[in-house]
Motif scaffolding. Sequence first.
Motif, PDB file in Angstrom:
ATOM      1  N   LYS A  56      -2.132  10.866  14.258  1.00  0.00           N
ATOM      2  CA  LYS A  56      -1.548   9.563  13.927  1.00  0.00           C
ATOM      3  C   LYS A  56      -2.308   8.440  14.630  1.00  0.00           C
ATOM      4  O   LYS A  56      -1.710   7.463  15.116  1.00  0.00           O
ATOM      5  N   LEU A 116       3.176  17.707   1.990  1.00  0.00           N
ATOM      6  CA  LEU A 116       2.356  16.581   1.555  1.00  0.00           C
ATOM      7  C   LEU A 116       1.280  17.076   0.595  1.00  0.00           C
ATOM      8  O   LEU A 116       0.431  17.882   0.958  1.00  0.00           O
ATOM      9  N   GLY A 175       1.429  12.671  -0.318  1.00  0.00           N
ATOM     10  CA  GLY A 175       2.842  12.542   0.031  1.00  0.00           C
ATOM     11  C   GLY A 175       3.613  11.781  -1.026  1.00  0.00           C
ATOM     12  O   GLY A 175       3.055  10.960  -1.769  1.00  0.00           O
ATOM     13  N   HIS A 176       4.864  12.104  -1.141  1.00  0.00           N
ATOM     14  CA  HIS A 176       5.715  11.402  -2.098  1.00  0.00           C
ATOM     15  C   HIS A 176       7.164  11.574  -1.684  1.00  0.00           C
ATOM     16  O   HIS A 176       7.537  12.637  -1.190  1.00  0.00           O
ATOM     17  N   PRO A 236       0.794  -1.237   0.000  1.00  0.00           N
ATOM     18  CA  PRO A 236       0.000   0.000   0.000  1.00  0.00           C
ATOM     19  C   PRO A 236       0.822   1.282   0.000  1.00  0.00           C
ATOM     20  O   PRO A 236       0.300   2.338  -0.356  1.00  0.00           O
ATOM     21  N   LYS A 275       7.867  17.250  -3.610  1.00  0.00           N
ATOM     22  CA  LYS A 275       7.633  18.015  -2.386  1.00  0.00           C
ATOM     23  C   LYS A 275       6.934  19.331  -2.719  1.00  0.00           C
ATOM     24  O   LYS A 275       6.996  20.289  -1.968  1.00  0.00           O
ATOM     25  N   ARG A 303       4.863  19.546   6.116  1.00  0.00           N
ATOM     26  CA  ARG A 303       5.504  18.292   5.714  1.00  0.00           C
ATOM     27  C   ARG A 303       5.549  18.118   4.195  1.00  0.00           C
ATOM     28  O   ARG A 303       5.946  17.071   3.695  1.00  0.00           O
ATOM     29  N   GLY A 358      -2.750   8.400  -0.825  1.00  0.00           N
ATOM     30  CA  GLY A 358      -2.748   9.220  -2.039  1.00  0.00           C
ATOM     31  C   GLY A 358      -2.150  10.596  -1.791  1.00  0.00           C
ATOM     32  O   GLY A 358      -2.230  11.468  -2.645  1.00  0.00           O
ATOM     33  N   ARG A 393       1.788  14.334 -12.466  1.00  0.00           N
ATOM     34  CA  ARG A 393       0.866  13.291 -12.921  1.00  0.00           C
ATOM     35  C   ARG A 393      -0.498  13.487 -12.266  1.00  0.00           C
ATOM     36  O   ARG A 393      -1.545  13.315 -12.879  1.00  0.00           O
ATOM     37  N   ARG A 445      -2.841   7.139   7.743  1.00  0.00           N
ATOM     38  CA  ARG A 445      -2.250   8.158   6.868  1.00  0.00           C
ATOM     39  C   ARG A 445      -3.270   8.589   5.831  1.00  0.00           C
ATOM     40  O   ARG A 445      -4.220   7.853   5.551  1.00  0.00           O
ATOM     41  N   LEU A 446      -3.028   9.717   5.268  1.00  0.00           N
ATOM     42  CA  LEU A 446      -3.885  10.185   4.191  1.00  0.00           C
ATOM     43  C   LEU A 446      -3.383   9.506   2.913  1.00  0.00           C
ATOM     44  O   LEU A 446      -2.342   9.896   2.363  1.00  0.00           O
ATOM     45  N   PHE A 491      -1.532  -0.937 -12.565  1.00  0.00           N
ATOM     46  CA  PHE A 491      -0.294  -0.199 -12.313  1.00  0.00           C
ATOM     47  C   PHE A 491       0.895  -1.054 -12.796  1.00  0.00           C
ATOM     48  O   PHE A 491       1.790  -0.575 -13.511  1.00  0.00           O
ATOM     49  N   TYR A 533      -0.299  21.189   9.065  1.00  0.00           N
ATOM     50  CA  TYR A 533       0.332  19.879   9.253  1.00  0.00           C
ATOM     51  C   TYR A 533       0.840  19.325   7.914  1.00  0.00           C
ATOM     52  O   TYR A 533       1.970  18.876   7.797  1.00  0.00           O
TER      53      TYR A 533
HETATM   54  N1  CMC Z   1      -0.449  11.161   5.525  1.00  0.00           N
HETATM   55  C1  CMC Z   1      -0.101  11.724   6.708  1.00  0.00           C
HETATM   56  N2  CMC Z   1       1.149  11.978   7.064  1.00  0.00           N
HETATM   57  C2  CMC Z   1       2.113  11.643   6.198  1.00  0.00           C
HETATM   58  C3  CMC Z   1       1.834  11.078   4.955  1.00  0.00           C
HETATM   59  C4  CMC Z   1       0.488  10.839   4.634  1.00  0.00           C
HETATM   60  N3  CMC Z   1       0.149  10.294   3.463  1.00  0.00           N
HETATM   61  N4  CMC Z   1       2.983  10.857   4.294  1.00  0.00           N
HETATM   62  C5  CMC Z   1       3.959  11.271   5.086  1.00  0.00           C
HETATM   63  N5  CMC Z   1       3.436  11.754   6.242  1.00  0.00           N
HETATM   64  C6  CMC Z   1       4.153  12.375   7.357  1.00  0.00           C
HETATM   65  C7  CMC Z   1       4.818  11.333   8.232  1.00  0.00           C
HETATM   66  O1  CMC Z   1       3.985  10.926   9.278  1.00  0.00           O
HETATM   67  C8  CMC Z   1       6.025  12.090   8.694  1.00  0.00           C
HETATM   68  O2  CMC Z   1       5.625  12.992   9.699  1.00  0.00           O
HETATM   69  P1  CMC Z   1       6.395  13.004  11.120  1.00  0.00           P
HETATM   70  O3  CMC Z   1       7.753  13.524  10.810  1.00  0.00           O
HETATM   71  O4  CMC Z   1       5.563  13.882  12.003  1.00  0.00           O
HETATM   72  O5  CMC Z   1       6.418  11.577  11.609  1.00  0.00           O
HETATM   73  C9  CMC Z   1       6.418  12.932   7.488  1.00  0.00           C
HETATM   74  O6  CMC Z   1       5.203  13.150   6.781  1.00  0.00           O
HETATM   75  C10 CMC Z   1       7.442  12.270   6.572  1.00  0.00           C
HETATM   76  O7  CMC Z   1       6.949  10.971   6.238  1.00  0.00           O
HETATM   77  P2  CMC Z   1       7.851   9.796   5.680  1.00  0.00           P
HETATM   78  O8  CMC Z   1       7.135   8.498   5.858  1.00  0.00           O
HETATM   79  O9  CMC Z   1       9.231   9.914   6.259  1.00  0.00           O
HETATM   80  O10 CMC Z   1       7.945  10.188   4.145  1.00  0.00           O
HETATM   81  P3  CMC Z   1       8.454   9.214   2.994  1.00  0.00           P
HETATM   82  O11 CMC Z   1       9.062  10.069   1.953  1.00  0.00           O
HETATM   83  O12 CMC Z   1       9.288   8.116   3.555  1.00  0.00           O
HETATM   84  O13 CMC Z   1       7.093   8.533   2.465  1.00  0.00           O
HETATM   85  C11 CMC Z   1       5.276   7.887   1.169  1.00  0.00           C
HETATM   86  C12 CMC Z   1       6.584   8.675   1.208  1.00  0.00           C
HETATM   87  C13 CMC Z   1       4.684   7.973  -0.239  1.00  0.00           C
HETATM   88  C14 CMC Z   1       5.523   6.409   1.494  1.00  0.00           C
HETATM   89  C15 CMC Z   1       4.295   8.497   2.213  1.00  0.00           C
HETATM   90  O14 CMC Z   1       4.045   9.858   1.926  1.00  0.00           O
HETATM   91  C16 CMC Z   1       2.984   7.726   2.307  1.00  0.00           C
HETATM   92  O15 CMC Z   1       2.898   6.742   3.060  1.00  0.00           O
HETATM   93  N6  CMC Z   1       1.919   8.154   1.540  1.00  0.00           N
HETATM   94  C17 CMC Z   1       0.683   7.458   1.540  1.00  0.00           C
HETATM   95  C18 CMC Z   1       0.768   6.275   0.603  1.00  0.00           C
HETATM   96  C19 CMC Z   1       0.759   6.684  -0.857  1.00  0.00           C
HETATM   97  O16 CMC Z   1      -0.051   7.508  -1.280  1.00  0.00           O
HETATM   98  N7  CMC Z   1       1.666   6.072  -1.651  1.00  0.00           N
HETATM   99  C20 CMC Z   1       1.754   6.314  -3.088  1.00  0.00           C
HETATM  100  C21 CMC Z   1       2.998   7.020  -3.458  1.00  0.00           C
HETATM  101  S1  CMC Z   1       2.922   7.630  -5.140  1.00  0.00           S
HETATM  102  C22 CMC Z   1       2.869   6.254  -6.108  1.00  0.00           C
HETATM  103  C23 CMC Z   1       4.174   5.590  -6.252  1.00  0.00           C
HETATM  104  O17 CMC Z   1       5.134   6.228  -6.732  1.00  0.00           O
HETATM  105  O18 CMC Z   1       4.233   4.388  -5.932  1.00  0.00           O
END
Ligand code: CMC
Length: 392
Positions: free
Chosen positions: A265, A328, A275-276, A233, A280, A326, A273, A285, A270-271, A354, A322
């Motif tokens: 949290k 997001l 964050g990436h 996911p 930033k 970050r 769709g 897309r 998480r929200l 995908f 928030y």
């Molecule tokens: N909702 C809420 N908070 C978030 C989210 C989110 N979707 N994404 C990141 N954060 C917060 C996270 O809690 C952290 O905050 P804190 O420092 O207070 O703990 C901060 O933002 C940094 O998060 P991270 O996990 O270190 O960021 P990352 O770059 O490792 O994660 C990500 C990138 C895509 C995994 C993440 O943003 C996420 O889980 N998003 C939701 C899942 C999603 O939509 N994935 C599809 C990505 S696009 C398609 C692809 O390329 O595959």
Amino acid sequence: TGCFTYDPGLMETATCQSGITFLDGDNGVCCYRGYPVDQLAQHSDFVTTAYLLLHGDLPTPEQDIAWRRELQKYMVVNTRLVEFYRSFPDGAHPMAQMNSVVGAMSAFFPVSLDPNDKEQHITAATRLIAKMNMIAALIYRTDKNKSVIYPRQDLTYAENFMYMTFGDCTLPPGVVNHDMETFKLVAKAIDAFLILHADHEQNASTSTVRIAGSSQANPYACVAAGVASLWGPAHGGANEAVIQMLEKIGRPENVPQFVQDVKNKKDGVRLMGFGHRVYKNFDPRAKYFGELVIDVLDKLGVEDPHLDVARALQEAALNDPYFVERKLYPNVDFWTGIMLRGIGIPTNMFTVMFALARTVGWISQWKEMVEQPGLKITRPRQIYIGQPIRSM
Ligand code: CMC
């Protein structure tokens, strides 16, 4: 011990040199071989984009015709491979099926390890891109206990996906008008989806394919590894998770409470769709697809209550410190889930689609890697945190 840089998630490490996809996360830029993806989605099609990613340049009209002919040659999946689907238990996860079938292709198509045999690399890439369409469609057909449908040469790649999945010029369940105009409109939306997902630099699944390939493993087995990585996911499963989230929220009035839970949290929610790792500022897309989704669903007359929830959620998050602090923003999957659902694709097929698209990126990146001089096996180190050396 050891003087290695600790870089969990490889956030600070470039693991390869690549000339395929360029991302500028701060400015929301994504280009395939120099062409912005939204331009390709508007003016090209998936098959031509696949040629671009694989070969480095857009094809001439003659090359385009020859490429389409080559793909047609390999479109049908071997009958013995089709048998695989009958062996899976009822309700087997579509990605589990795809992973197994693609992995099994390595048994049917051995590939020599000669890095100079570029002809063989192209054959493997062509075969994979061509067959993946039917491999994906068969997952749906088997799940619904329906007979196998073979591809038609007069249809585009996306049209063939719909035809092989849903039947003779019919549309996914849920679409009301079953006329040719609607069929073409839905196919065009699927085509745009495939283009926008075809490659994305060194994401988790592509890196997985490269790591597997760095040991000179069979390319079909490497792509199966990519399918496994995409499943989760946090990566390919995100658009499916978006729909589940929107269903859970239910109505726009419930958005503020949900956003609060995310900020707290609560249960690690998480929200989806949002964050990436790279984008930033905004995901180009998502920008393109967000507009397309409204246009297509409007033309189809689809009234999806989740669209209102999605809009309210986007509005709330973009104005909340928030999410702003970050960095997001909605990623592409925030909108693709709504589009796929709106055109009637079953939710459990989202990640399969995908994978269908990303196969082009995976195999292009694999080809680039094995053909680069001085291929090195990827072998990261670690920071050891276990017991010190001790005696028995
Ligand atoms: N909702 C809420 N908070 C978030 C989210 C989110 N979707 N994404 C990141 N954060 C917060 C996270 O809690 C952290 O905050 P804190 O420092 O207070 O703990 C901060 O933002 C940094 O998060 P991270 O996990 O270190 O960021 P990352 O770059 O490792 O994660 C990500 C990138 C895509 C995994 C993440 O943003 C996420 O889980 N998003 C939701 C899942 C999603 O939509 N994935 C599809 C990505 S696009 C398609 C692809 O390329 O595959």
